[in-house]
Scaffold this active site. Structure first.
Site, PDB file in Angstrom:
ATOM      1  N   SER A 139       0.838  -1.196   0.000  1.00 33.35           N
ATOM      2  CA  SER A 139       0.000   0.000   0.000  1.00 33.35           C
ATOM      3  C   SER A 139       0.881   1.257   0.000  1.00 33.35           C
ATOM      4  O   SER A 139       1.722   1.414  -0.880  1.00 33.35           O
ATOM      5  CB  SER A 139      -0.966  -0.038   1.195  1.00 33.35           C
ATOM      6  OG  SER A 139      -1.937   0.958   1.091  1.00 33.35           O
TER       7      SER A 139
ATOM      8  N   ASP B  50     -10.083  -3.538  -5.649  1.00 39.69           N
ATOM      9  CA  ASP B  50      -9.315  -2.536  -4.912  1.00 39.69           C
ATOM     10  C   ASP B  50      -9.158  -1.304  -5.791  1.00 39.69           C
ATOM     11  O   ASP B  50      -8.747  -1.410  -6.957  1.00 39.69           O
ATOM     12  CB  ASP B  50      -7.942  -3.110  -4.555  1.00 39.69           C
ATOM     13  CG  ASP B  50      -7.065  -2.167  -3.754  1.00 39.69           C
ATOM     14  OD1 ASP B  50      -7.559  -1.101  -3.328  1.00 39.69           O
ATOM     15  OD2 ASP B  50      -5.887  -2.491  -3.548  1.00 39.69           O
TER      16      ASP B  50
ATOM     17  N   HIS C 211      -7.908  -4.976  -0.894  1.00 39.46           N
ATOM     18  CA  HIS C 211      -6.714  -4.306  -0.384  1.00 39.46           C
ATOM     19  C   HIS C 211      -6.320  -4.890   0.978  1.00 39.46           C
ATOM     20  O   HIS C 211      -7.166  -5.373   1.730  1.00 39.46           O
ATOM     21  CB  HIS C 211      -7.014  -2.811  -0.232  1.00 39.46           C
ATOM     22  CG  HIS C 211      -5.799  -1.955  -0.107  1.00 39.46           C
ATOM     23  ND1 HIS C 211      -5.039  -1.582  -1.181  1.00 39.46           N
ATOM     24  CD2 HIS C 211      -5.223  -1.382   0.972  1.00 39.46           C
ATOM     25  CE1 HIS C 211      -4.036  -0.811  -0.779  1.00 39.46           C
ATOM     26  NE2 HIS C 211      -4.129  -0.682   0.532  1.00 39.46           N
TER      27      HIS C 211
END
Length: 360
Positions: free
Chosen positions: A202, A297, A327
Site C-alpha cells: 500500500s 481494490d 486491499h
C-alpha cells in the site's frame, strides 16, 4: 334451495381464497425478500458480492458488523494493529528477530530485523502500509515472518514517522535513511549489502518504489529488486478502478483522498511529484519488480499501470492481479488462503533473483 345456494357461494369464495394463497405463499409458508448487495462496481452497476472470494467476503461482513476503526488516531492505530494480528493468524517461528534503531534526519527510526537463518543473506528494506497514518512494526509482524522464512532473505521493517504529526517528505526520508544505514552497516548486521531490495504494501509500496528511485538518483546504493504489494503510485486516485470501487469494498476513495492529499501532503504540494506519485517518475534504470494487486481494490489500476510503465522501459516485471480479493490481503494469511499464495509468489520471485532457498 337458499341454503344450497349459500353453501355453493361459500365454497366458491373459499376456493378462490385458497388458490390466491397458494400462488403468493411459498411452500415453507415464509416470504423471501431479496437482500441488497453489499458492494457494486459503480461504473457498471453490477453487484460484486458473488465475485468476492468467500473468505474475503466473510472478512468484509465481520468488518461491517464491527463498525470499522475508531476515528481518534491513537485508538485507530491500536485497532489497526489488533485487526491484522487477528487476520494474520498465529505468528510463525523464525530463526531470530531483533529490534533496533537507526539514526535519521529527524531522529532515531525504530526497525525490526527478521533473520530466517544465521547466514549472511540478501536484505530487504520493508516499509509497511496503513495510509501513512497507521501501521507499525507489530501490524506487519506476521506477514514479514512468512516472507523472510520463505524467501530465505533477511527483512528489515521500518517504523517511519506517521501523519498527521509528520508530513511528506518525512516518511520518504526515514525510509531512505534506513536503506543507506543498512547498506553502510551490512557487515556488522551480517547481511549482504550487494544483494539489497526494497518492498512494501500500500503506502509502504509507495515508499519502497520511491526508495528505489532515490537510490538510483543518488548513485550510491544499488537496489537489486522491488516487491510492491498493491502499491500507491498515484495519489490523484483518478483511475477507473477508483471509479468502480469508490465506495468499497474495504477502502473508500473519500477516506483515501483525505489521508493522502490532506494529511500526508503539505498544503499546495503537487500530488504528481514523482516522489509522491511514482507513476509520474522517470523509471529508466530502476530494478526489476514484482507487483501484486487485488481485483476489488481502488489501487488496482495504478499499481498495474506502474508495472506497465516499468515493462515499457525494458525492466523485467512480474505483474499479478489476484482474483476475488481486497486491499491489505497480504496481512490476512490467517483467514484468507489467497494471502498465502501471494506470500509464496513474492518469496519465489525473491529466491530466484537472489538464488536463495526457503527456510520454511
Amino acid at each position: 334451495m337458499k341454503s344450497l345456494r349459500r353453501a355453493i357461494r361459500f365454497w366458491m369464495i373459499a376456493s378462490i381464497v385458497a388458490i390466491a394463497i397458494a400462488f403468493v405463499t411459498p411452500l415453507n409458508h415464509s416470504i423471501t425478500i431479496a437482500q441488497e448487495p453489499m458492494f457494486r462496481d459503480l461504473i457498471t452497476g453490477v453487484a460484486i458480492d458473488d465475485q468476492l472470494d468467500p473468505q474475503a467476503r466473510a472478512i468484509l461482513e465481520a468488518a461491517a458488523q464491527s463498525g470499522g476503526l475508531p476515528a481518534e488516531f491513537d485508538a485507530k492505530r491500536r485497532a489497526f494493529d489488533a485487526l491484522f494480528a487477528d487476520l494474520g493468524g498465529t505468528p510463525e517461528t523464525i530463526h531470530q528477530i531483533e529490534d533496533a534503531s537507526v539514526p535519521g534526519p529527524n531522529g532515531d527510526i525504530p526497525i525490526r530485523i527478521y533473520r530466517p537463518k544465521a547466514d549472511k543473506l540478501p536484505v530487504i528494506i520493508y516499509t509497511h502500509g496503513g495510509g501513512f497514518e497507521k501501521g507499525s512494526l507489530d501490524s506487519h509482524d506476521r506477514a514479514l515472518r512468512l516472507l523472510a522464512n520463505r524467501s530465505g532473505c533477511t527483512f528489515v521493517s521500518v517504523a517511519y514517522r506517521l501523519t498527521p504529526e509528520h508530513k511528506f517528505p518525512t516518511q520518504t526520508d526515514d525510509a531512505f535513511a534506513v536503506l543507506n544505514w543498512v547498506y553502510d552497516n551490512a557487515d556488522t548486521l551480517n547481511v549482504d549489502g550487494d544483494r539489497l531490495a526494497v518492498a512494501g504494501d500500500s503506502v509502504g509500496g509507495n515508499l519502497a518504489a520511491v526508495n528505489a528511485i532515490r537510490a538510483r538518483d543518488a548513485g550510491r546504493v544499488q537496489v537489486r529488486y522491488q516487491a510492491l504489494f498493491y502499491p500507491v503510485t498515484d495519489v490523484t486516485l483518478s483511475s477507473d478502478s477508483w471509479r468502480s470501487f469508490a465506495e468499497g469494498p474495504w477502502l473508500t476513495r473519500d477516506y483515501e483522498m483525505n489521508a493522502l492529499n490532506n494529511q500526508y501532503l503539505p498544503a499546495g504540494h503537487d500530488p504528481k511529484d514523482p516522489l509522491v506519485s511514482p507513476l509520474y517518475a522517470n523509471v529508466q534504470d530502476l530494478p526489476p519488480a514484482f507487483v501484486a494487486d487485488a481485483q476489488f481494490d481502488g489501487y488496482r489500476d495504478e499499481g498495474q499501470a506502474y508495472a506497465g510503465k516499468l515493462k515499457d522501459a525494458g525492466i523485467p516485471v512480474i505483474a499479478k492481479v489476484y482474483p476475488g480479493v481486497i486491499h491489505d490481503f497480504l496481512l490476512m494469511t490467517g483467514k484468507l488462503d489467497v494471502s498465502m499464495t501471494l506470500v509464496e509468489d513474492a518469496a519465489s520471485a525473491l529466491r530466484e533473483i537472489f538464488n536463495t532457498t526457503s527456510a520454511a
